[in-house]
Design a protein around this motif. Structure first.
Motif, PDB file in Angstrom:
ATOM      1  N   LEU A  97       0.820  -1.211   0.000  1.00 34.48           N
ATOM      2  CA  LEU A  97       0.000   0.000   0.000  1.00 34.48           C
ATOM      3  C   LEU A  97       0.854   1.261   0.000  1.00 34.48           C
ATOM      4  N   ASP A  98       1.982   1.235   0.699  1.00 33.99           N
ATOM      5  CA  ASP A  98       2.864   2.403   0.695  1.00 33.99           C
ATOM      6  C   ASP A  98       3.406   2.664  -0.712  1.00 33.99           C
ATOM      7  N   LEU A  99       3.867   1.607  -1.379  1.00 33.28           N
ATOM      8  CA  LEU A  99       4.395   1.764  -2.733  1.00 33.28           C
ATOM      9  C   LEU A  99       3.315   2.225  -3.699  1.00 33.28           C
ATOM     10  N   PHE A 100       2.182   1.535  -3.706  1.00 27.54           N
ATOM     11  CA  PHE A 100       1.128   1.880  -4.653  1.00 27.54           C
ATOM     12  C   PHE A 100       0.524   3.249  -4.344  1.00 27.54           C
ATOM     13  N   ARG A 107      -4.449   8.520 -12.414  1.00 24.84           N
ATOM     14  CA  ARG A 107      -5.310   7.621 -13.191  1.00 24.84           C
ATOM     15  C   ARG A 107      -5.123   6.156 -12.801  1.00 24.84           C
ATOM     16  N   LEU A 108      -4.031   5.844 -12.122  1.00 28.99           N
ATOM     17  CA  LEU A 108      -3.836   4.490 -11.599  1.00 28.99           C
ATOM     18  C   LEU A 108      -4.611   4.389 -10.286  1.00 28.99           C
ATOM     19  N   GLU A 109      -5.875   4.029 -10.385  1.00 33.42           N
ATOM     20  CA  GLU A 109      -6.768   4.154  -9.235  1.00 33.42           C
ATOM     21  C   GLU A 109      -7.429   2.853  -8.804  1.00 33.42           C
ATOM     22  N   ARG A 110      -7.181   1.773  -9.512  1.00 36.66           N
ATOM     23  CA  ARG A 110      -7.811   0.502  -9.148  1.00 36.66           C
ATOM     24  C   ARG A 110      -6.765  -0.475  -8.628  1.00 36.66           C
ATOM     25  N   LEU A 111      -6.923  -0.887  -7.377  1.00 34.65           N
ATOM     26  CA  LEU A 111      -6.031  -1.879  -6.783  1.00 34.65           C
ATOM     27  C   LEU A 111      -6.652  -3.254  -6.983  1.00 34.65           C
ATOM     28  N   ARG A 112      -5.887  -4.159  -7.610  1.00 32.64           N
ATOM     29  CA  ARG A 112      -6.396  -5.496  -7.903  1.00 32.64           C
ATOM     30  C   ARG A 112      -5.445  -6.547  -7.340  1.00 32.64           C
ATOM     31  N   LEU A 139      -1.912  -2.307  -9.756  1.00 30.72           N
ATOM     32  CA  LEU A 139      -2.539  -0.994  -9.721  1.00 30.72           C
ATOM     33  C   LEU A 139      -2.809  -0.617 -11.165  1.00 30.72           C
ATOM     34  N   GLU A 140      -4.081  -0.353 -11.491  1.00 28.19           N
ATOM     35  CA  GLU A 140      -4.470  -0.201 -12.890  1.00 28.19           C
ATOM     36  C   GLU A 140      -5.272   1.077 -13.110  1.00 28.19           C
ATOM     37  N   SER A 141      -5.216   1.570 -14.332  1.00 29.89           N
ATOM     38  CA  SER A 141      -6.056   2.692 -14.738  1.00 29.89           C
ATOM     39  C   SER A 141      -7.265   2.161 -15.495  1.00 29.89           C
ATOM     40  N   GLU A 142      -8.227   3.025 -15.730  1.00 29.93           N
ATOM     41  CA  GLU A 142      -9.349   2.668 -16.585  1.00 29.93           C
ATOM     42  C   GLU A 142      -8.877   2.588 -18.041  1.00 29.93           C
ATOM     43  N   ASP A 143      -9.549   1.747 -18.800  1.00 26.49           N
ATOM     44  CA  ASP A 143      -9.299   1.646 -20.234  1.00 26.49           C
ATOM     45  C   ASP A 143     -10.138   2.712 -20.931  1.00 26.49           C
ATOM     46  N   TYR A 195      -4.494   2.549 -21.640  1.00 24.18           N
ATOM     47  CA  TYR A 195      -4.484   2.326 -20.194  1.00 24.18           C
ATOM     48  C   TYR A 195      -3.064   2.005 -19.741  1.00 24.18           C
ATOM     49  N   SER A 196      -2.858   2.061 -18.425  1.00 23.66           N
ATOM     50  CA  SER A 196      -1.546   1.780 -17.848  1.00 23.66           C
ATOM     51  C   SER A 196      -1.720   0.925 -16.604  1.00 23.66           C
ATOM     52  N   TRP A 197      -0.626   0.337 -16.144  1.00 26.23           N
ATOM     53  CA  TRP A 197      -0.701  -0.571 -15.006  1.00 26.23           C
ATOM     54  C   TRP A 197       0.675  -0.737 -14.368  1.00 26.23           C
TER      55      TRP A 197
END
Length: 250
Positions: free
Chosen positions: A32-35, A44-49, A57-61, A66-68
């Motif tokens: 969590l600290d890194l992400f 934009r990297l707002e989804r933790l999976r 950690l992913e962005s929306e498509d 998109y990025s991850w």
């Protein structure tokens, strides 16, 4: 997508892998600290999976872009699909090289290698192995290994590797993946929606003397990659594959 590549392939991406020898911290706080630090810089990297053996950690498509970022036991990987420019992808990768060693306690001795991957995907409606063979092998001596009148091609996935700068620790690999999995018909290369993928992987092997070397290592990998894509991959691999796909549509 980078305008220079938009007319050649369906998708283009730039990925990075930081590989270490020792396991990285995988506890809740470390992840969590890194992400959290990454997300502050790239909102934009707002989804933790969570996947098997991996946190991402992913962005929306958004329209195919998109990025991850993904953390595994001994690797931290990042990717940017269809960036508007190379600099957009490079900003993410450079940032990870800057902050990840401190959040994951990576030392110069621990670094196994860094990879920068340029990937190109081609959608195809007919046998993908046949396309690769026609585009890259049909006019070479290797074509004599296949009797086209009597035999059906079941796999064509060339891989070549070279050393860079006369330095055995700096290498590049050209790889074409046709993904010849057998479908219900038992005929390879004709079913499914997987694309033909072309990869240029530039790799710098560790260890290194100081973490201060990471920016220059990345610059060397990026420079080699851009040169090899422009001078070799586009004219010798990407354009022939694109031409083969368009020449005989299904």
């Amino acid at each position: 997508m980078d305008a220079h590549l938009a007319g050649i392939c369906n998708d283009f991406y730039v990925n990075q892998k930081i590989a270490v020898t020792m396991d990285v911290p995988e506890g809740r706080e470390a992840v969590l600290d890194l992400f959290g630090r990454i997300q502050k810089q790239f909102p934009r990297l707002e989804r933790l999976r969570r996947y098997e053996g991996e946190y991402a950690l992913e962005s929306e498509d958004v329209d195919g872009t998109y990025s991850w970022v993904a953390l595994r036991q001994t690797t931290l990987r990042s990717g940017f699909v269809n960036p508007q420019s190379l600099d957009e992808a490079y900003r993410l990768h450079r940032s990870l090289l800057d902050i990840a060693p401190y959040y994951l306690s990576v030392s110069p001795l621990d670094l196994d290698h860094i990879e920068l991957v340029f990937g190109f995907d081609f959608e195809a409606d007919r046998d993908r192995d046949e396309i690769v063979f026609e585009a890259l092998l049909a006019d070479s001596p290797l074509a004599e290994l296949v009797d086209r009148d009597r035999e059906r091609l079941v796999e064509a996935q060339p891989l070549l590797g070279i050393a860079l700068d006369d330095d055995p620790r700096m290498q590049a690999f050209f790889e074409i993946k046709s993904r010849p999995a057998r479908g219900r018909t038992g005929v390879p290369g004709t079913e499914g929606t997987e694309p033909i993928s072309v990869y240029l992987t530039a790799r710098a092997s560790g260890p290194i003397k100081s973490l201060d070397e990471l920016p220059s290592l990345f610059a060397r990998l990026a420079g080699h990659s851009e040169r090899l894509v422009e001078e070799r991959l586009i004219p010798s691999v990407l354009v022939p594959i694109r031409r083969a796909i368009l020449s005989r549509p299904c």
